[in-house]
Design an enzyme around this catalytic site. Structure first.
Site, PDB file in Angstrom:
ATOM      1  N   GLU A   1       0.825  -1.206   0.000  1.00  0.00           N
ATOM      2  CA  GLU A   1       0.000   0.000   0.000  1.00  0.00           C
ATOM      3  C   GLU A   1       0.865   1.266   0.000  1.00  0.00           C
ATOM      4  OE1 GLU A   1      -4.266  -0.635   1.934  1.00  0.00           O
ATOM      5  OE2 GLU A   1      -3.057   0.674   3.166  1.00  0.00           O
TER       6      GLU A   1
ATOM      7  N   HIS B   1       7.146 -27.049  -1.454  1.00  0.00           N
ATOM      8  CA  HIS B   1       6.460 -28.133  -2.173  1.00  0.00           C
ATOM      9  C   HIS B   1       5.312 -27.600  -3.021  1.00  0.00           C
ATOM     10  CE1 HIS B   1       8.680 -31.263   0.084  1.00  0.00           C
ATOM     11  NE2 HIS B   1       8.817 -30.234   0.914  1.00  0.00           N
TER      12      HIS B   1
ATOM     13  N   LYS C   1     -14.167   0.795  -3.805  1.00  0.00           N
ATOM     14  CA  LYS C   1     -15.237   1.256  -2.913  1.00  0.00           C
ATOM     15  C   LYS C   1     -16.297   1.997  -3.716  1.00  0.00           C
ATOM     16  CE  LYS C   1     -12.355   1.952   1.189  1.00  0.00           C
ATOM     17  NZ  LYS C   1     -11.800   2.941   2.083  1.00  0.00           N
TER      18      LYS C   1
END
Ligand code: PA5
Length: 446
Positions: A288, A309, A423
């Site tokens: 961010e 793995h 948003k």
């Protein structure tokens, strides 16, 4: 007390020491800009001296509030998202017994809500809470974030239904802005115990405020030691410290030197599953802060040896645009020895008598050699043990490293304009009043 150690020697097949040290003068300017508040985002530098400025009274207030909830609750729901939950989750997971949920406990279990909008998650949480003694810590700096607001609306009603209003009020603590936002208004109306997130501390830099410290204290961990570790790292990375002795400066310089050579993805690797959420916290902090204006190093993470793995193949032989930062712990807190077995069908008798940690360490060293040989530079950050003190060091080290690195990239490391895009679309699609035009435009696109 020993400090965390940073070793960049396993990057030197890919970059020269000069490529790191070329940042020396520039970083001095950036640290001065941070301390003098003359760089980008200088309104959000409250975290810079936070460790050394936390008062004893503040810590006592946090601890007393934690003790109060500890007495009343078996479970405390921490409601928050992003910077309002990842820090406490990281520290609590790092310090907790792996099987804490199934063992007898002295302190309440912390569970999280409002960090997703999963209907199954909320339903299952509410079912579990219905048979427990519980309380809420609700955290939102803006006080208007949708995910925690939905969770709080539902859980507040559940708590009031279970305990009656007056008792529910005593079981809710709110951490929010001093003056603004819906959560501040509601807290004042209802009379909740509150703590303030300072105006100049952004969410992802708020772990050393009550945002992180209260849930950590409720879990029974020592917040004084955590703060002490961060104070020591504040000194170790501050204004007058030489580049060579400042691990955060070296870290910021090394990762930017690697970026300049085309290594645009940093993978944080750990060899202790308790650090999974510490990497999630770090990913938010760096992602961010740096990911803007088409710039930034992409932060990723793996838990080894599990992920050797799964992701091991890609790291060894995939695109060569990666570097790894291994977060290494010298000694585990517990010991397990490998036992001798007469039949030796698994062929493990050659390591009988050795500690499991020795195998883990050889996996760590072997992986580092393999990845470096395969074209993946390694930075190594080592702490002696996983405890509150060294987590405090790591937290501050990564915070200031992030600020310096963001300044090297030329971005404002303290804003997050990109978070608003989803948003706005979500509000438009939910037909929130005021978004009528966008609603029409988005529906036409779908
Ligand atoms: O780093 C940040 O500022 C964000 O991740 C916020 O912490 C997150 O969006 C939650 O915001 P708030 O605490 O205002 O609800």
């Amino acid at each position: 007390m020993q400090n965390l150690k940073l070793d960049y020697s396993k990057t030197l097949n890919f970059i020269r020491k000069d490529d790191i040290f070329v940042f020396k003068n520039e970083i001095k300017r950036h640290i001065d800009a941070l301390y003098n508040k003359t760089g980008k985002g200088s309104d959000f530098l409250g975290w810079l001296n936070l460790p050394s400025s936390i008062s004893e009274n503040e810590l006592i207030d946090i601890q007393n509030t934690a003790n109060d909830l500890k007495e009343k609750c078996e479970v405390v729901v921490v409601i928050g998202i992003g910077g309002s939950y990842l820090g406490s989750k990281a520290v609590i997971d790092a310090l907790s017994d792996n099987f804490t949920q199934l063992k007898e406990r002295k302190n309440p279990l912390i569970v999280f809500a409002g960090q997703n909008i999963g209907e199954d998650y909320l339903t299952e949480l509410r079912e579990m809470l219905s048979t427990r003694k519980w309380g809420i810590v609700v955290i939102s700096k803006s006080g208007t974030t949708t995910e925690p607001a939905i969770a709080f609306r539902l859980l507040k009603a559940d708590l009031e239904a279970k305990y009656e209003k007056a008792e529910a009020v005593k079981r809710i603590v709110a951490i929010t802005d001093a003056k603004k936002g819906a959560l501040r208004i509601l807290s004042n109306q209802e009379g909740y115990k509150t703590f303030v997130i300072p105006d100049d501390v952004g969410g992802r830099f708020s772990i050393l405020t009550p945002v992180g410290l209260l849930p950590i204290a409720i879990s029974g961990f020592d917040i004084t030691k955590l703060v002490k570790g961060s104070v020591d790292m504040e000194k170790q990375t501050g204004k007058g410290v030489d580049f060579e002795n400042n691990p955060a400066a070296i870290y910021a310089a090394t990762r930017n030197a690697l970026l300049n050579k085309g290594k645009g993805i940093e993978i944080m690797a750990n060899y202790n599953p308790k650090l999974h959420y510490f990497a999630e916290w770090w990913k938010q902090l760096y992602g961010e802060s740096e990911g803007k204006e088409g710039k930034g190093i992409f932060p990723a993470s793996v838990n080894f040896t599990s992920d050797l793995h799964s992701m091991g193949q890609y790291i060894q032989e995939g695109q060569r645009n990666l570097f790894e930062t291994v977060l290494s712990i010298t000694s585990p807190n517990k010991k397990v020895y490998i036992t001798e077995n007469e039949a030796n069908l698994d062929g493990l008798n050659y390591i009988a008598g050795k500690r499991v940690n020795e195998v883990n360490k050889m996996a760590e060293l072997g992986t580092m050699l393999a990845h470096v040989d395969g074209g993946v530079p390694n930075i190594r950050i080592e702490i002696p043990v996983l405890n509150e003190y060294y987590l405090g060091q790591l937290i501050y080290f990564y915070e200031i490293g992030c600020a310096i690195s963001g300044y090297i990239l030329g971005v404002n490391p303290f804003d997050q304009p990109g978070v608003e895009a989803y948003k706005k679309n979500m509000f438009a699609l939910l037909e929130k009043p005021g978004f009528e035009e966008e609603t029409k435009a988005h529906k036409a696109k779908l």
